[in-house]
Structures are given as structure tokens and as C-alpha cells.
Scaffold this active site. Structure first.
Site, PDB file in Angstrom:
ATOM      1  N   ARG A  34      11.467   4.004   3.338  1.00 38.45           N
ATOM      2  CA  ARG A  34      11.083   2.999   4.342  1.00 38.45           C
ATOM      3  C   ARG A  34      12.326   2.163   4.633  1.00 38.45           C
ATOM      4  O   ARG A  34      13.011   1.697   3.715  1.00 38.45           O
ATOM      5  CB  ARG A  34       9.973   2.102   3.822  1.00 38.45           C
ATOM      6  CG  ARG A  34       9.762   0.890   4.733  1.00 38.45           C
ATOM      7  CD  ARG A  34       8.520   0.135   4.439  1.00 38.45           C
ATOM      8  NE  ARG A  34       7.344   0.899   4.835  1.00 38.45           N
ATOM      9  CZ  ARG A  34       6.116   0.400   4.850  1.00 38.45           C
ATOM     10  NH1 ARG A  34       5.894  -0.852   4.489  1.00 38.45           N
ATOM     11  NH2 ARG A  34       5.099   1.145   5.220  1.00 38.45           N
ATOM     12  N   ARG A  54       0.797  -1.212   0.000  1.00 38.54           N
ATOM     13  CA  ARG A  54       0.000   0.000   0.000  1.00 38.54           C
ATOM     14  C   ARG A  54       0.837   1.273   0.000  1.00 38.54           C
ATOM     15  O   ARG A  54       0.592   2.191  -0.779  1.00 38.54           O
ATOM     16  CB  ARG A  54      -0.931   0.031   1.233  1.00 38.54           C
ATOM     17  CG  ARG A  54      -2.116  -0.877   1.129  1.00 38.54           C
ATOM     18  CD  ARG A  54      -2.482  -1.419   2.487  1.00 38.54           C
ATOM     19  NE  ARG A  54      -1.463  -2.373   2.895  1.00 38.54           N
ATOM     20  CZ  ARG A  54      -1.543  -3.682   2.650  1.00 38.54           C
ATOM     21  NH1 ARG A  54      -2.602  -4.170   2.100  1.00 38.54           N
ATOM     22  NH2 ARG A  54      -0.561  -4.499   2.980  1.00 38.54           N
ATOM     23  N   THR A  55       1.829   1.334   0.884  1.00 38.36           N
ATOM     24  CA  THR A  55       2.569   2.589   1.029  1.00 38.36           C
ATOM     25  C   THR A  55       3.356   2.908  -0.245  1.00 38.36           C
ATOM     26  O   THR A  55       3.283   4.021  -0.762  1.00 38.36           O
ATOM     27  CB  THR A  55       3.506   2.517   2.253  1.00 38.36           C
ATOM     28  OG1 THR A  55       2.736   2.103   3.381  1.00 38.36           O
ATOM     29  CG2 THR A  55       4.137   3.865   2.546  1.00 38.36           C
ATOM     30  N   HIS A 107       5.484   6.219  11.407  1.00 38.48           N
ATOM     31  CA  HIS A 107       4.902   6.030  10.071  1.00 38.48           C
ATOM     32  C   HIS A 107       3.866   7.152   9.910  1.00 38.48           C
ATOM     33  O   HIS A 107       2.659   6.905   9.891  1.00 38.48           O
ATOM     34  CB  HIS A 107       4.248   4.644  10.012  1.00 38.48           C
ATOM     35  CG  HIS A 107       3.864   4.182   8.649  1.00 38.48           C
ATOM     36  ND1 HIS A 107       3.974   4.952   7.514  1.00 38.48           N
ATOM     37  CD2 HIS A 107       3.355   2.981   8.225  1.00 38.48           C
ATOM     38  CE1 HIS A 107       3.552   4.251   6.469  1.00 38.48           C
ATOM     39  NE2 HIS A 107       3.183   3.061   6.879  1.00 38.48           N
ATOM     40  N   LYS A 147      23.639  -2.134   6.962  1.00 43.00           N
ATOM     41  CA  LYS A 147      22.554  -1.206   6.672  1.00 43.00           C
ATOM     42  C   LYS A 147      22.972   0.263   6.763  1.00 43.00           C
ATOM     43  O   LYS A 147      22.647   1.061   5.890  1.00 43.00           O
ATOM     44  CB  LYS A 147      21.370  -1.482   7.571  1.00 43.00           C
ATOM     45  CG  LYS A 147      20.647  -2.721   7.098  1.00 43.00           C
ATOM     46  CD  LYS A 147      19.496  -3.074   7.987  1.00 43.00           C
ATOM     47  CE  LYS A 147      18.837  -4.341   7.481  1.00 43.00           C
ATOM     48  NZ  LYS A 147      18.422  -5.202   8.567  1.00 43.00           N
TER      49      LYS A 147
HETATM   50  C1  NCD Z   1       2.225  -1.173   8.275  1.00 41.34           C
HETATM   51  C2  NCD Z   1       3.724  -0.948   8.294  1.00 41.34           C
HETATM   52  O1  NCD Z   1       4.432  -1.274   7.338  1.00 41.34           O
HETATM   53  O2  NCD Z   1       4.156  -0.412   9.288  1.00 41.34           O
HETATM   54  N1  NCD Z   1       1.680  -1.373   7.005  1.00 41.34           N
HETATM   55  C3  NCD Z   1       1.485  -0.343   6.146  1.00 41.34           C
HETATM   56  O3  NCD Z   1       2.240   0.599   6.052  1.00 41.34           O
HETATM   57  N2  NCD Z   1       0.355  -0.373   5.417  1.00 41.34           N
HETATM   58  C4  NCD Z   1       1.798  -2.180   9.272  1.00 41.34           C
HETATM   59  C5  NCD Z   1       2.333  -3.579   9.181  1.00 41.34           C
HETATM   60  O4  NCD Z   1       3.269  -3.878   8.451  1.00 41.34           O
HETATM   61  O5  NCD Z   1       1.772  -4.411   9.910  1.00 41.34           O
END
Ligand code: NCD
Length: 324
Positions: free
Chosen positions: A121, A71-72, A149, A99
Site C-alpha cells: 500500500r 482492515r487491509t 484497490h 517516496k
Molecule cells: C479504504 C482505502 O484505504 O482505500 N479503506 C480500506 O482499505 N478498508 C477506504 C478509505 O480509506 O476510505
């Protein structure tokens, strides 16, 4: 250059640099309201046949993902495209290089392209702050370890406001693995900013102290307007540590089933969902679920964030949307 692992504390100090979006702690209530208002105006543009706005034409937005994401990463990429920016998504999942070192090199390499925004990310806490210091680009934290986040919190606020018509006074029960959740940390701060409240519910070993009131009694969700469900973040748990006796017992005690919900309650989940573990499939597919609304909000809220970072604020919003 900073070794990221020394920044291993739970909460870093606010960055005090408003050129970036690193943490909800950097935002004021006015910032949140401005971003949500901008997102709302972009929602109208997304109802048309031609969904593209010329606003960020010629700008370069780099999405750099060192952790998996559906999604992100897709919503940032689409958000950039809908604003006519050039965009590139780099996935570094599975890299085994040191890293801190690889992030430094990546930041230096990407800087050579002179990006306007880097969306990052990374599994290490403080990674986005590190890159913000290492480049001239504006940096958006798309998740740094279990720390923050912020765009998830903003899209969740947008989703709640659309569903309830208000944020002030809303009660949110966040259920699941709170300890390893950057989503929970950001959301608790964001809810506080807008006058809503949070209670954290889950197994004792997965409830951190000091964030918000906690309880292990699932009956506590009864008072909530929103039941916000989180998955077990097994990738962040120390190998061999037993946070819950078993997933089966977790589901029995804290899984969100239709029987545990009352009329009028709405259910949210940031994804990815583990149906049958933290959330019953009947709940995930019910009218109570706002999960698809969250994904839709993700696009316009991320458009708003990119727009806000690269322009001068609310006055320009109207003209930007009007130009289309
Ligand atoms: C979350 C994340 O990556 O922190 N998901 C997201 O961004 N949609 C939550 C998760 O990974 O459980």
C-alpha cells in the site's frame, strides 16, 4: 528507474502481467469467479476449530504499508498465517524520505529475503506496478493513491453475492467522495465485469466524469440494492480546495440516515467510517449494514488471492482445501 510521479494519470494501462494483482482491469470475469469460488471454499475452513491450512507452508509474504491501514493490513497478515506462510508486516507511515527513491530501496532490500509475495500500500499511483517491475516477487496492490484497490473490490463482490445470492443485475449506488477513492474506481470496474451496475452520488466537485453515471441528487439511491458509502478522503484533497461547503452541509445533503433508506436495501462501507458524517450511527449498527460481513470476506478473499497467485488455479483449490 521510473519516477512514480510521472505516472500520475488517473488510470494506468492494464499491466498485462498475470503474475500479479495490480488492478481490476487485469482481471477477466473467469478470474473473478475463480477467486470468489476459492474464497468460498476457504470460508468452510474458517468455521472449524483448527483454522489453519498447510497450503503455503514455507512461503514468505511481506506486507509493506506506506499508508495507514487497519482492515487491509490485518486481514492480509491473518490470511497469510491461516495458509501457514511466513509473514512480516512493515509499516512505513510517516516516513519523510523521497517516496520514489525510498520505494526503490525498500523493494531492493526486501527482495534480498526472496519473498514469494509483496503486498503493497502506497500513496503514489503506480507504486505496485513499480515494485512488480523491480522484484521477482508477485505483487498485490493493497491501494496505490486514488488509483486501485483490487482486493477491496473482490471482497465487496463476495459480500454482495453472499447477501443477495447473485451479482448479475445488482444495482449499487456509491455515495461520497468518488474523486479521491481507489475503492470506487476498482469497484465500478468489478461490478461491470460481473454484470452489476453502479451509479455515483455526491457533491458535484467529488464526482469524476467517465467512470459511471453520476448525480448529486441523493434521492437516486432509492433504486439501489446496495448503498455503498465512502468517507471524505481529506488526506488526498489539495490543501485549500473546497470540495464541499462544510462537513455539516455534506451530512445534511448526502449523509446516509435511516430515513433515506428503504426496506431491503443493504449498506456497505470499506472503513474507516466517520459516524455522524457520511453514515448515521443508527445505519452503521442496523441489520441493513454489511460492514462486518465485508471484514469477514476480506480474510477469505485475501487467502484466495494469495493462494491463487502461488498455485496453479482451480484444480489445486480442492486438493488444497482437502489437505487440511
Ligand atoms: C479504504 C482505502 O484505504 O482505500 N479503506 C480500506 O482499505 N478498508 C477506504 C478509505 O480509506 O476510505
Amino acid at each position: 528507474m521510473t519516477d512514480l510521479r510521472v505516472v500520475g494519470g488517473d488510470l494506468l494501462p492494464p499491466s498485462d502481467d498475470r503474475r500479479h494483482l495490480l488492478s481490476v482491469a487485469d482481471l477477466t470475469r473467469d478470474d473473478v469467479e475463480r477467486l470468489l469460488a476459492t474464497a468460498r471454499s476457504f470460508a468452510h475452513s474458517q468455521e472449524r476449530d483448527n483454522k489453519k491450512l498447510p497450503t503455503l507452508r514455507g512461503r514468505l509474504i511481506l506486507n509493506v504499508f506506506y499508508e495507514s491501514s487497519t482492515r487491509t493490513s490485518s486481514s492480509f497478515e491473518l490470511a497469510a498465517k491461516r495458509l501457514s506462510a511466513d509473514t512480516m508486516t512493515l509499516k512505513a507511515v510517516g516516513s519523510s524520505v523521497d517516496k520514489g527513491e525510498s520505494l526503490k530501496d525498500t523493494a531492493l532490500t526486501l527482495s534480498a529475503y526472496d519473498p514469494d509475495v509483496i503486498v503493497l500500500r502506497h500513496p503514489e499511483i503506480g507504486a505496485a506496478q513499480f515494485v512488480a517491475r523491480a522484484t521477482d516477487a508477485r505483487v498485490v496492490n493493497a491501494g496505490d493513491g486514488k488509483h486501485q484497490h483490487p482486493t477491496q473490490a473482490l471482497l465487496d463482490l463476495h459480500t454482495m453475492r453472499e447477501a443477495f445470492g447473485r451479482l448479475d443485475g445488482l444495482q449499487v449506488a456509491i455515495v461520497g467522495d468518488i474523486t479521491h477513492s481507489r475503492v470506487a474506481r476498482s469497484l465500478v470496474q468489478a461490478l461491470k465485469l460481473v454484470g452489476a451496475s453502479a451509479i455515483l452520488v455526491g457533491p458535484p466537485a467529488l464526482l469524476p466524469v467517465g467512470l459511471a453515471p453520476t448525480t448529486s441528487d441523493i434521492a437516486a439511491i432509492a433504486d439501489a440494492d446496495v448503498v455503498y458509502v465512502l468517507r471524505m478522503q481529506q488526506e488526498r484533497m489539495l490543501a485549500g480546495a473546497n470540495f464541499v461547503p462544510s462537513l455539516r452541509e455534506y451530512t445534511a445533503r448526502w449523509g446516509i440516515t435511516p430515513e433515506r433508506l428503504r426496506d431491503g436495501q443493504r449498506v456497505m462501507h470499506p472503513g474507516p467510517m466517520n459516524r455522524g458524517v457520511e453514515i448515521d450511527a443508527r445505519v452503521a449498527d442496523s441489520d441493513a449494514s454489511l460492514v462486518v460481513d465485508q471484514v469477514r470476506s476480506g480474510l477469505i478473499v485475501r487467502m484466495a488471492v494469495l493462494y491463487d497467485l502461488l498455485t496453479t488455479g482451480p484444480v489445486a483449490v480442492e486438493s488444497a482445501v482437502g489437505v487440511a
